[in-house]
Design an enzyme around this catalytic site. Sequence first.
Site, PDB file in Angstrom:
ATOM      1  N   LYS A  76      20.810  46.531   9.609  1.00 14.41           N
ATOM      2  CA  LYS A  76      21.282  46.544  10.996  1.00 14.41           C
ATOM      3  C   LYS A  76      22.729  47.033  11.119  1.00 14.41           C
ATOM      4  CE  LYS A  76      18.772  45.910  13.508  1.00 14.41           C
ATOM      5  NZ  LYS A  76      17.746  46.915  13.938  1.00 14.41           N
TER       6      LYS A  76
ATOM      7  N   HIS B  62      18.497  49.602   1.534  1.00 18.68           N
ATOM      8  CA  HIS B  62      19.428  48.495   1.779  1.00 18.68           C
ATOM      9  C   HIS B  62      19.852  47.844   0.464  1.00 18.68           C
ATOM     10  CE1 HIS B  62      18.814  48.823   6.004  1.00 18.68           C
ATOM     11  NE2 HIS B  62      17.620  48.260   6.043  1.00 18.68           N
TER      12      HIS B  62
ATOM     13  N   ARG C 182      29.142  48.172   9.000  1.00 20.71           N
ATOM     14  CA  ARG C 182      29.353  47.652  10.353  1.00 20.71           C
ATOM     15  C   ARG C 182      29.979  46.272  10.260  1.00 20.71           C
ATOM     16  NH1 ARG C 182      24.380  46.601  14.696  1.00 20.71           N
ATOM     17  NH2 ARG C 182      25.641  46.642  16.606  1.00 20.71           N
TER      18      ARG C 182
ATOM     19  N   SER D 184      22.735  41.273  15.276  1.00 26.03           N
ATOM     20  CA  SER D 184      21.641  42.234  15.272  1.00 26.03           C
ATOM     21  C   SER D 184      20.562  41.844  14.265  1.00 26.03           C
ATOM     22  CB  SER D 184      22.183  43.630  14.942  1.00 26.03           C
ATOM     23  OG  SER D 184      21.182  44.608  15.078  1.00 26.03           O
TER      24      SER D 184
ATOM     25  N   MET E   9      17.560  57.920  21.711  1.00 24.50           N
ATOM     26  CA  MET E   9      16.785  57.423  20.587  1.00 24.50           C
ATOM     27  C   MET E   9      15.940  56.217  20.983  1.00 24.50           C
ATOM     28  SD  MET E   9      19.289  57.843  17.270  1.00 24.50           S
ATOM     29  CE  MET E   9      18.088  57.010  16.209  1.00 24.50           C
TER      30      MET E   9
ATOM     31  N   ARG F 290      18.265  47.663  20.235  1.00 21.83           N
ATOM     32  CA  ARG F 290      18.543  46.651  21.246  1.00 21.83           C
ATOM     33  C   ARG F 290      19.680  47.058  22.170  1.00 21.83           C
ATOM     34  NH1 ARG F 290      21.129  41.754  21.532  1.00 21.83           N
ATOM     35  NH2 ARG F 290      22.289  42.349  19.674  1.00 21.83           N
TER      36      ARG F 290
END
Length: 327
Positions: free
Chosen positions: A79, A141, A163, A171, A266, A289
């Site tokens: 995320k 990941h 991030r 998220s 997107m 989201r």
Amino acid sequence: MIKRNEGKGTPPSKHLALDDSETQQLDSALTEVEMDQQLRPKLIDFHGVSMSKYFTDNWDDIQNFQARPDDVVIVTYPKAGTTWVSQILDLLYFGKTSPERQKTIPIYDRVPFLEIFIPSHPKGTELADQLTTSPRLIKTHLPVQFLPKSFWEQNCRIICVVRNAKDCAVSYYHFHRMNNIQPEPGDWSTFLKDFMDGKVVFGSWYDHVNSWLEKKETYSKLYVVFYEDLVEDSGRELDHLCSFLGLCPSPEEKESVLTKMTFENMKKDKMANYSTLTVMDQKVSPFMRKGKVGDWKNLFTVAQNEEFDEDYKEKMKNSTIKFRTEL
């Protein structure tokens, strides 16, 4: 186990009678429901990192994966902008030469998830092996110590997207709620504690991010993209990415990428928004989201924020990287 009434009690009305074909279809649908109900995995300790079976059951194939010198690997903690950067790279490399890709092939097939392994679905390693593009775009990941050694041996380009921890936590919580191959998240308070303790799939945000940022010091083909920078000025960051990749898009091509890579576009794109995957219940929470910086403020309480800041300060005390939690 879901079962139909078989001859007991009140007989069904004639309007509910099923022929053999309909019965088979119903059986198939019920089986899918039952499988979905069994998907939620338990968290396991895997060589010191919290993981789930969906990312470890194919471990030999993952570790033996054969990279190619022109492979481009997108590395993120979950995320942190994985799909966003996957879409950007696919547009940069193939938007002009193969524009039909973005219209007909889901992003998770264009940019396979290397370690994913869900029974009855293609393995991520198989999807990556089957790519005919040059370069192959592959996402992962995995913590730095788990990346297959062939990527290092082939001196592949790696793009690491990072991030800020607070937005990642929020998220990831919503992602757990809607994704049936993630462990049950519990409520927000429970999940936040698990996140801080590294008791979530792919382990500690702190360990993951710090180890990849440290790797940049010794591996010249690792480029770091900050999610917050990409939100702040997409054009600038696109130029930096192209410079790292050795790409020279025309002004028209760059403008096309900038238009198609927006969060709004997107989110509406069925080939990018994961709406074609049944393991994700987007009625619970959309896969794409908000895409904002600072959304954590809508979920963290004052007390949670203070506790998080103290914990963050201790775990990031040796890092010189300053993440922005708002723009």
